[in-house]
Design a protein around this motif. Structure first.
Motif, PDB file in Angstrom:
ATOM      1  N   LYS A  18     -37.144  79.270  56.785  1.00  0.00           N
ATOM      2  CA  LYS A  18     -38.075  78.367  56.382  1.00  0.00           C
ATOM      3  C   LYS A  18     -37.784  78.434  54.976  1.00  0.00           C
ATOM      4  CE  LYS A  18     -41.278  80.251  59.671  1.00  0.00           C
ATOM      5  NZ  LYS A  18     -42.568  80.828  59.826  1.00  0.00           N
ATOM      6  N   LEU A  19     -37.299  78.821  54.226  1.00  0.00           N
ATOM      7  CA  LEU A  19     -37.005  78.901  52.820  1.00  0.00           C
ATOM      8  C   LEU A  19     -36.349  77.409  52.341  1.00  0.00           C
ATOM      9  CD1 LEU A  19     -35.537  82.344  51.789  1.00  0.00           C
ATOM     10  CD2 LEU A  19     -37.891  81.430  51.717  1.00  0.00           C
ATOM     11  N   THR A  20     -35.472  76.620  53.366  1.00  0.00           N
ATOM     12  CA  THR A  20     -34.876  75.456  52.922  1.00  0.00           C
ATOM     13  C   THR A  20     -35.197  74.591  54.190  1.00  0.00           C
ATOM     14  OG1 THR A  20     -32.754  76.441  53.929  1.00  0.00           O
ATOM     15  CG2 THR A  20     -33.210  76.597  51.471  1.00  0.00           C
ATOM     16  N   ALA A  21     -34.625  73.492  54.514  1.00  0.00           N
ATOM     17  CA  ALA A  21     -34.813  72.460  55.339  1.00  0.00           C
ATOM     18  C   ALA A  21     -33.763  72.797  56.776  1.00  0.00           C
ATOM     19  CB  ALA A  21     -34.437  71.062  55.030  1.00  0.00           C
ATOM     20  N   SER A  45     -29.933  70.857  56.828  1.00  0.00           N
ATOM     21  CA  SER A  45     -29.292  69.821  55.850  1.00  0.00           C
ATOM     22  C   SER A  45     -27.998  70.116  55.230  1.00  0.00           C
ATOM     23  CB  SER A  45     -30.465  69.601  54.767  1.00  0.00           C
ATOM     24  OG  SER A  45     -30.715  71.004  53.996  1.00  0.00           O
ATOM     25  N   ASN A  46     -27.798  71.432  55.004  1.00  0.00           N
ATOM     26  CA  ASN A  46     -26.477  71.695  54.515  1.00  0.00           C
ATOM     27  C   ASN A  46     -25.448  72.165  55.765  1.00  0.00           C
ATOM     28  OD1 ASN A  46     -24.268  72.906  53.253  1.00  0.00           O
ATOM     29  ND2 ASN A  46     -25.254  74.189  51.976  1.00  0.00           N
ATOM     30  N   PRO A  47     -24.560  71.313  56.224  1.00  0.00           N
ATOM     31  CA  PRO A  47     -23.691  71.649  57.342  1.00  0.00           C
ATOM     32  C   PRO A  47     -22.783  72.723  57.296  1.00  0.00           C
ATOM     33  CG  PRO A  47     -23.111  69.600  56.233  1.00  0.00           C
ATOM     34  CD  PRO A  47     -24.271  70.083  55.318  1.00  0.00           C
ATOM     35  N   ASN A  48     -22.561  73.368  55.793  1.00  0.00           N
ATOM     36  CA  ASN A  48     -21.627  74.202  55.367  1.00  0.00           C
ATOM     37  C   ASN A  48     -22.336  75.613  55.798  1.00  0.00           C
ATOM     38  OD1 ASN A  48     -19.482  72.379  54.704  1.00  0.00           O
ATOM     39  ND2 ASN A  48     -20.694  72.180  52.655  1.00  0.00           N
ATOM     40  N   HIS A  49     -23.532  75.614  56.024  1.00  0.00           N
ATOM     41  CA  HIS A  49     -24.417  77.095  56.357  1.00  0.00           C
ATOM     42  C   HIS A  49     -23.496  77.449  57.523  1.00  0.00           C
ATOM     43  CE1 HIS A  49     -27.820  76.566  53.564  1.00  0.00           C
ATOM     44  NE2 HIS A  49     -26.744  77.141  52.845  1.00  0.00           N
ATOM     45  N   GLU A  50     -23.605  78.970  57.885  1.00  0.00           N
ATOM     46  CA  GLU A  50     -23.228  79.573  59.042  1.00  0.00           C
ATOM     47  C   GLU A  50     -24.247  80.356  59.372  1.00  0.00           C
ATOM     48  OE1 GLU A  50     -18.351  79.386  58.869  1.00  0.00           O
ATOM     49  OE2 GLU A  50     -19.325  81.168  58.021  1.00  0.00           O
ATOM     50  N   TYR A  51     -24.441  80.880  60.644  1.00  0.00           N
ATOM     51  CA  TYR A  51     -25.535  81.530  61.109  1.00  0.00           C
ATOM     52  C   TYR A  51     -25.271  82.734  62.074  1.00  0.00           C
ATOM     53  CZ  TYR A  51     -28.751  78.150  59.149  1.00  0.00           C
ATOM     54  OH  TYR A  51     -29.320  77.128  58.510  1.00  0.00           O
ATOM     55  N   LYS A  78     -22.223  77.133  63.436  1.00  0.00           N
ATOM     56  CA  LYS A  78     -22.369  76.331  62.544  1.00  0.00           C
ATOM     57  C   LYS A  78     -23.505  75.410  63.076  1.00  0.00           C
ATOM     58  CE  LYS A  78     -18.627  75.797  59.772  1.00  0.00           C
ATOM     59  NZ  LYS A  78     -18.773  75.751  58.338  1.00  0.00           N
ATOM     60  N   PRO A  79     -24.419  74.669  62.357  1.00  0.00           N
ATOM     61  CA  PRO A  79     -25.423  73.815  62.667  1.00  0.00           C
ATOM     62  C   PRO A  79     -25.105  72.894  63.674  1.00  0.00           C
ATOM     63  CG  PRO A  79     -25.532  74.187  60.328  1.00  0.00           C
ATOM     64  CD  PRO A  79     -24.187  74.627  60.810  1.00  0.00           C
ATOM     65  N   GLY A  80     -26.020  72.465  64.622  1.00  0.00           N
ATOM     66  CA  GLY A  80     -25.402  71.352  65.631  1.00  0.00           C
ATOM     67  C   GLY A  80     -26.462  71.437  66.803  1.00  0.00           C
ATOM     68  N   VAL A  81     -26.323  70.447  67.772  1.00  0.00           N
ATOM     69  CA  VAL A  81     -27.245  70.183  68.609  1.00  0.00           C
ATOM     70  C   VAL A  81     -26.672  70.709  69.919  1.00  0.00           C
ATOM     71  CG1 VAL A  81     -28.223  68.259  67.666  1.00  0.00           C
ATOM     72  CG2 VAL A  81     -26.218  67.940  69.239  1.00  0.00           C
ATOM     73  N   TYR A  82     -27.489  71.338  70.746  1.00  0.00           N
ATOM     74  CA  TYR A  82     -27.311  71.731  72.230  1.00  0.00           C
ATOM     75  C   TYR A  82     -26.041  72.856  72.368  1.00  0.00           C
ATOM     76  CZ  TYR A  82     -29.580  70.132  76.591  1.00  0.00           C
ATOM     77  OH  TYR A  82     -30.397  69.771  77.665  1.00  0.00           O
ATOM     78  N   HIS A  83     -26.516  73.546  71.326  1.00  0.00           N
ATOM     79  CA  HIS A  83     -25.554  74.998  71.613  1.00  0.00           C
ATOM     80  C   HIS A  83     -25.873  75.766  72.740  1.00  0.00           C
ATOM     81  CE1 HIS A  83     -23.757  74.514  67.668  1.00  0.00           C
ATOM     82  NE2 HIS A  83     -24.921  74.878  66.797  1.00  0.00           N
ATOM     83  N   MET A  84     -25.283  76.593  73.328  1.00  0.00           N
ATOM     84  CA  MET A  84     -25.413  77.347  74.591  1.00  0.00           C
ATOM     85  C   MET A  84     -24.860  78.729  74.329  1.00  0.00           C
ATOM     86  SD  MET A  84     -24.005  76.665  78.554  1.00  0.00           S
ATOM     87  CE  MET A  84     -22.585  77.593  78.479  1.00  0.00           C
TER      88      MET A  84
END
Length: 251
Positions: A18-21, A45-51, A78-84
């Motif tokens: 929640k701290l960023t977008a 918003s930062n595609p270089n972030h990892e989770y 990495k950020p992205g859509v439809y991870h499984m």
């Protein structure tokens, strides 16, 4: 068949997001035999972030992350859509009966070390040393480097200098097999830990070579035993003195 009813309830631990977008969205869930597939999207918003992504269940009141999982789960997602995330529920909780809730927790992944030049899926010989390399934003102090087979610790070296390189000798007692990985842990803060990808440990001398060597020795012994002579027709089976030998004078 699974013996429990899965609740269509999901909680997202996104306090750090929640701290960023950043947003996490649960897309859908599907049952596939003994597997439960969970689909989600991770927007940043930062595609270089990892989770670090973990899946939890209500069976233990969301105390520990589920381990029989595969897909886009764990570190460095990495950020992205439809991870499984694919969870083998039957293997992890067996014939559990009743309602079950799942929870996804996501946090920004900032490893204290980043392992480099390591081939996941590679083969390493037990009892042999190999160089390990890693990067750290805070070199210094000490780390533990431990060998795991799946979730079980096999061995390791304690209090290794956090210098970015180390010669690690794989335990000679390790059984050949897959599902091995190395765990790096910060001795100052044991919550800071990271794993390599899975790899395979093989015997120092391949078994097929050992068998071949034994077969060669057996063949050599057979030739020696059958080189003591005999008639062209196969020789006599009766013992005969050796002519001219000092221990066996001619009659």
């Amino acid at each position: 068949m699974l013996k429990y009813r899965l609740l269509l309830f999901f909680a997202l631990s996104i306090a750090a997001l929640k701290l960023t977008a950043q947003t996490v969205t649960m897309e859908k869930i599907e049952l596939a035999g003994e597997l439960i597939n969970v689909y989600y999207s991770l927007d940043d918003s930062n595609p270089n972030h990892e989770y670090q992504i973990d899946l939890y269940s209500s069976k233990d009141n969301f105390a520990e992350p589920l381990t029989k999982v595969s897909g886009e789960v764990g570190a460095e997602i990495k950020p992205g859509v439809y991870h499984m995330i694919s969870w083998n529920a039957y293997e992890e909780i067996g014939g559990y009966e009743g309602e079950l809730a799942l929870e996804i927790r996501a946090r920004v992944y900032i490893p204290f070390v980043k392992i480099t030049g390591f081939d996941a899926g590679a083969k390493f010989k037990r009892g042999q040393a190999y160089p390990l390399l890693w990067k750290s934003g805070n070199m210094g102090g000490q780390i533990d480097i431990e060998l795991y087979k799946d979730q079980s610790r096999v061995g390791g070296d304690r209090n290794v200098p956090n210098s970015g390189k180390y010669e690690y000798a794989f335990e000679g007692s390790a059984k050949p097999g897959k599902d091995y990985r190395l765990k790096f842990t910060n001795t100052r803060n044991r919550d800071e830990a990271t794993y390599t990808g899975y790899f395979q440990i093989v015997p120092k001398i391949p078994i097929v070579i050992k068998v071949g060597a034994l077969a060669g020795l057996a063949a050599g012994a057979y030739l020696l035993l059958n080189s003591s002579g005999g008639s062209e027709s196969g020789g006599s089976s009766a013992a005969e003195p050796l002519a001219g030998h000092p221990d066996f004078p001619d009659p």
